[in-house]
Design a protein around this motif. Structure first.
Motif, PDB file in Angstrom:
ATOM      1  N   LYS A 224       0.867  -1.173   0.000  1.00  0.00           N
ATOM      2  CA  LYS A 224       0.000   0.000   0.000  1.00  0.00           C
ATOM      3  C   LYS A 224       0.906   1.226   0.000  1.00  0.00           C
ATOM      4  CE  LYS A 224      -0.697  -0.290   4.989  1.00  0.00           C
ATOM      5  NZ  LYS A 224      -1.674  -0.487   6.041  1.00  0.00           N
TER       6      LYS A 224
ATOM      7  N   VAL B 184     -15.083  -5.205   1.840  1.00  0.00           N
ATOM      8  CA  VAL B 184     -14.438  -6.147   2.759  1.00  0.00           C
ATOM      9  C   VAL B 184     -13.002  -6.421   2.307  1.00  0.00           C
ATOM     10  CG1 VAL B 184     -14.495  -8.508   3.642  1.00  0.00           C
ATOM     11  CG2 VAL B 184     -16.606  -7.196   3.469  1.00  0.00           C
ATOM     12  N   ALA B 185     -12.810  -6.626   1.012  1.00  0.00           N
ATOM     13  CA  ALA B 185     -11.464  -6.880   0.491  1.00  0.00           C
ATOM     14  C   ALA B 185     -10.566  -5.674   0.712  1.00  0.00           C
ATOM     15  CB  ALA B 185     -11.534  -7.221  -0.995  1.00  0.00           C
ATOM     16  N   TYR B 186     -11.090  -4.467   0.527  1.00  0.00           N
ATOM     17  CA  TYR B 186     -10.298  -3.253   0.732  1.00  0.00           C
ATOM     18  C   TYR B 186      -9.856  -3.133   2.184  1.00  0.00           C
ATOM     19  CZ  TYR B 186      -8.757   1.554   0.159  1.00  0.00           C
ATOM     20  OH  TYR B 186      -7.994   2.680   0.115  1.00  0.00           O
ATOM     21  N   ILE B 187     -10.779  -3.365   3.108  1.00  0.00           N
ATOM     22  CA  ILE B 187     -10.451  -3.268   4.533  1.00  0.00           C
ATOM     23  C   ILE B 187      -9.415  -4.321   4.906  1.00  0.00           C
ATOM     24  CG2 ILE B 187     -11.385  -3.557   6.865  1.00  0.00           C
ATOM     25  CD1 ILE B 187     -13.984  -2.248   5.758  1.00  0.00           C
ATOM     26  N   VAL B 188      -9.573  -5.530   4.399  1.00  0.00           N
ATOM     27  CA  VAL B 188      -8.588  -6.584   4.677  1.00  0.00           C
ATOM     28  C   VAL B 188      -7.217  -6.182   4.138  1.00  0.00           C
ATOM     29  CG1 VAL B 188      -7.934  -8.949   4.079  1.00  0.00           C
ATOM     30  CG2 VAL B 188     -10.247  -8.459   4.846  1.00  0.00           C
ATOM     31  N   MET B 189      -7.196  -5.623   2.929  1.00  0.00           N
ATOM     32  CA  MET B 189      -5.917  -5.221   2.336  1.00  0.00           C
ATOM     33  C   MET B 189      -5.275  -4.072   3.112  1.00  0.00           C
ATOM     34  SD  MET B 189      -6.748  -5.605  -1.694  1.00  0.00           S
ATOM     35  CE  MET B 189      -5.089  -5.500  -2.310  1.00  0.00           C
ATOM     36  N   CYS B 190      -6.081  -3.200   3.727  1.00  0.00           N
ATOM     37  CA  CYS B 190      -5.528  -2.125   4.555  1.00  0.00           C
ATOM     38  C   CYS B 190      -4.719  -2.693   5.711  1.00  0.00           C
ATOM     39  CB  CYS B 190      -6.642  -1.242   5.108  1.00  0.00           C
ATOM     40  SG  CYS B 190      -7.358  -0.126   3.913  1.00  0.00           S
ATOM     41  N   PHE B 191      -5.183  -3.802   6.265  1.00  0.00           N
ATOM     42  CA  PHE B 191      -4.493  -4.406   7.400  1.00  0.00           C
ATOM     43  C   PHE B 191      -3.383  -5.360   6.969  1.00  0.00           C
ATOM     44  CE2 PHE B 191      -8.524  -3.274   9.471  1.00  0.00           C
ATOM     45  CZ  PHE B 191      -8.012  -2.550  10.531  1.00  0.00           C
ATOM     46  N   VAL B 192      -3.556  -6.053   5.869  1.00  0.00           N
ATOM     47  CA  VAL B 192      -2.628  -7.115   5.477  1.00  0.00           C
ATOM     48  C   VAL B 192      -1.415  -6.590   4.717  1.00  0.00           C
ATOM     49  CG1 VAL B 192      -2.414  -9.184   4.058  1.00  0.00           C
ATOM     50  CG2 VAL B 192      -4.387  -8.900   5.513  1.00  0.00           C
TER      51      VAL B 192
ATOM     52  N   TRP C  13       0.951 -11.249  12.840  1.00  0.00           N
ATOM     53  CA  TRP C  13       0.100 -12.430  12.785  1.00  0.00           C
ATOM     54  C   TRP C  13       0.684 -13.599  13.550  1.00  0.00           C
ATOM     55  CZ3 TRP C  13      -4.801 -12.582  11.563  1.00  0.00           C
ATOM     56  CH2 TRP C  13      -5.320 -11.572  10.767  1.00  0.00           C
TER      57      TRP C  13
END
Length: 153
Positions: free
Chosen positions: A16, A58-66, A106
């Motif tokens: 990101k 949901v995918a965007y939020i996951v990618m923000c964290f991952v 993680w």
């Protein structure tokens, strides 16, 4: 033909890019990875958000964290309200605080089995409270207390 700029063994990574991003820099990172303009990726993301049920969100939020931030970025602007400026890569790295990677985050913490056990314990406490409340509301004592309240008013 000059092949020095591209190596077949060179592996690109998806990061990101908070410096060019509006919200956490996910679209900017995808645009850089795919070699597209950022506005094109943003239009595609918004279009998918409108026409797909919410899986894009949901995918965007996951990618923000991952996703890890792009190496050498200057700020965390847009990453969930964090306006904290980071050091520039030219500054001394000796004084930089340790920033764990996504893999470090993680791999640390509570194991899923222990976490599930804690959640199960909390739900059992809530269940007992709910049973106690339900037994009171369905009892004659509750009806009697209601009658006394009506008489007091």
């Amino acid at each position: 033909m000059d092949n020095s700029s591209y190596s077949p063994r060179e592996r690109r990574r998806l990061y990101k890019d908070p410096d060019r991003g509006k919200i956490c820099g996910v679209c900017a990172g995808i645009a850089e990875y795919l070699g597209l303009e950022v506005w094109v990726v943003r239009i595609i993301a918004v279009s998918l958000l409108i026409f797909v049920n919410g899986a894009v969100l949901v995918a965007y939020i996951v990618m923000c964290f991952v996703l890890d931030p792009k190496p050498g970025h200057v700020s965390n602007r847009g990453c969930f309200g964090s306006e904290r400026k980071r050091r520039k890569p030219s500054e001394s790295d000796d004084s930089r605080p340790y920033r764990p990677t996504v893999k470090d985050v993680w791999s640390s913490g509570t194991s899923p089995k222990d976490l599930f056990s804690q959640v199960e314990d909390k739900f059992s406490v809530i269940e007992k409270k709910l049973q106690k409340m339900e037994s009171y509301v369905t009892s004659n004592k509750f009806n009697l207390d209601q009658e006394f309240k009506k008489m007091a008013d």
